[in-house]
Design an enzyme around this catalytic site. Structure first.
Site, mmCIF file in Angstrom:
data_model
loop_
_atom_site.group_PDB
_atom_site.id
_atom_site.type_symbol
_atom_site.label_atom_id
_atom_site.label_comp_id
_atom_site.label_asym_id
_atom_site.label_seq_id
_atom_site.Cartn_x
_atom_site.Cartn_y
_atom_site.Cartn_z
ATOM 1 N N TYR A 41 -23.807 28.213 22.509
ATOM 2 C CA TYR A 41 -22.562 27.459 22.694
ATOM 3 C C TYR A 41 -22.555 26.892 24.118
ATOM 4 O O TYR A 41 -22.985 27.552 25.062
ATOM 5 C CB TYR A 41 -21.354 28.375 22.522
ATOM 6 C CG TYR A 41 -21.147 28.903 21.128
ATOM 7 C CD1 TYR A 41 -21.016 28.049 20.033
ATOM 8 C CD2 TYR A 41 -21.028 30.281 20.900
ATOM 9 C CE1 TYR A 41 -20.790 28.543 18.766
ATOM 10 C CE2 TYR A 41 -20.801 30.783 19.623
ATOM 11 C CZ TYR A 41 -20.683 29.910 18.556
ATOM 12 O OH TYR A 41 -20.453 30.405 17.294
ATOM 13 N N PHE A 55 -24.129 32.590 17.492
ATOM 14 C CA PHE A 55 -22.839 32.493 16.783
ATOM 15 C C PHE A 55 -21.733 33.360 17.393
ATOM 16 O O PHE A 55 -20.572 33.234 17.012
ATOM 17 C CB PHE A 55 -22.980 32.822 15.285
ATOM 18 C CG PHE A 55 -23.843 31.857 14.539
ATOM 19 C CD1 PHE A 55 -23.407 30.563 14.303
ATOM 20 C CD2 PHE A 55 -25.111 32.222 14.098
ATOM 21 C CE1 PHE A 55 -24.211 29.648 13.628
ATOM 22 C CE2 PHE A 55 -25.920 31.316 13.421
ATOM 23 C CZ PHE A 55 -25.474 30.027 13.180
ATOM 24 N N HIS A 112 -26.128 25.097 7.253
ATOM 25 C CA HIS A 112 -25.514 25.641 8.461
ATOM 26 C C HIS A 112 -24.012 25.856 8.229
ATOM 27 O O HIS A 112 -23.375 25.078 7.512
ATOM 28 C CB HIS A 112 -25.740 24.670 9.625
ATOM 29 C CG HIS A 112 -25.480 25.265 10.961
ATOM 30 N ND1 HIS A 112 -24.211 25.343 11.505
ATOM 31 C CD2 HIS A 112 -26.317 25.822 11.872
ATOM 32 C CE1 HIS A 112 -24.290 25.925 12.693
ATOM 33 N NE2 HIS A 112 -25.549 26.225 12.940
ATOM 34 N N ASP A 119 -29.072 26.545 19.446
ATOM 35 C CA ASP A 119 -29.004 26.773 20.890
ATOM 36 C C ASP A 119 -27.624 27.337 21.220
ATOM 37 O O ASP A 119 -26.725 27.316 20.388
ATOM 38 C CB ASP A 119 -29.351 25.513 21.693
ATOM 39 C CG ASP A 119 -28.294 24.423 21.633
ATOM 40 O OD1 ASP A 119 -27.549 24.368 20.629
ATOM 41 O OD2 ASP A 119 -28.218 23.620 22.572
#
Length: 222
Positions: A66, A77, A186, A64
């Site tokens: 930031y 990202f 991740h 989801d």
């Protein structure tokens, strides 16, 4: 919240008619009216606007957006220039440097990737300020699943980069033998040392694209 246009609209237009999407749309609009929501409403569909379906050759799946001020702008990202580079992206840049020798930039804006056919898609497209995963389960997952299924049916080679559990749970939807699936932990500081570092996704992606006659991605962020 502006709509999607172009070939993504054609691929996803049936979703807009479904009850879940109408509920999602109302819920998200209400959230924007009553809370501080990221990204800004005009940026929610930036991943689709910057990377038309016909141009997608790589998909990077995030979770989801930031949730701190000024960070999210619709690409997973990525943050706008002038915003501190978040820890996960710091680790992505480290791996990019180790993998391809790219110099580490002084900002976190990944628009250059999106404009080359890298779809930077979160599985959930909005979030309340300072509340991670606060819009999980309101319908975004169903919508982004539809986008992934549209990509799966494309009759051309596409690389899917799945970092972390939520992204990897989408793997079962990727059944097209023309595509390449790359999985790793991740890049967050919590998990990057469990196999994200050293996974070499960028060189593997470009080797696959080149082998299939597709222009490789220039991963260097200037």
């Amino acid at each position: 919240m502006p709509g999607i246009n172009g070939d993504w609209y054609e691929a996803l237009k049936e979703e807009f008619k479904k009850p879940y999407y109408k509920e999602l749309f109302q819920k998200v609009n209400e959230e924007y009216r009553t809370n501080l929501i990221f990204p800004p409403a005009n940026d929610v569909f930036n991943a689709f606007h910057l990377t038309p379906l016909k141009d997608v050759k790589v998909v990077i799946l995030g979770q989801d957006p930031y949730h701190n001020n000024g960070q999210a702008h619709g690409l997973c990202f990525s943050v706008k220039k002038g915003v501190e580079v978040p820890p996960s992206l710091v680790n992505i840049y480290k791996e990019l440097h180790d993998d391809l020798g790219c110099t580490i930039p002084n900002h976190g804006c990944l628009t250059k990737w999106a404009e080359q056919g890298v779809l930077m898609l979160n599985t959930v497209l909005t979030v309340r300020a300072h509340q991670a995963n606060s819009h999980r389960g309101i319908g975004w997952e169903e919508f982004t699943d539809a986008a992934i299924m549209a990509l799966n049916t494309q009759d051309r080679p596409i690389v899917f980069i799945l970092w972390g559990g939520p992204a990897q749970r989408k793997k079962k939807m990727l059944t097209n033998p023309k595509h390449l699936i790359l999985e790793a932990p991740h890049p967050s500081p919590l998990s990057a040392y469990r196999g994200f570092f050293g996974s070499r996704p960028f060189s593997q992606t470009n080797a696959f694209l080149t082998a299939n006659g597709v222009e490789p991605v220039d991963w260097q962020i200037d």
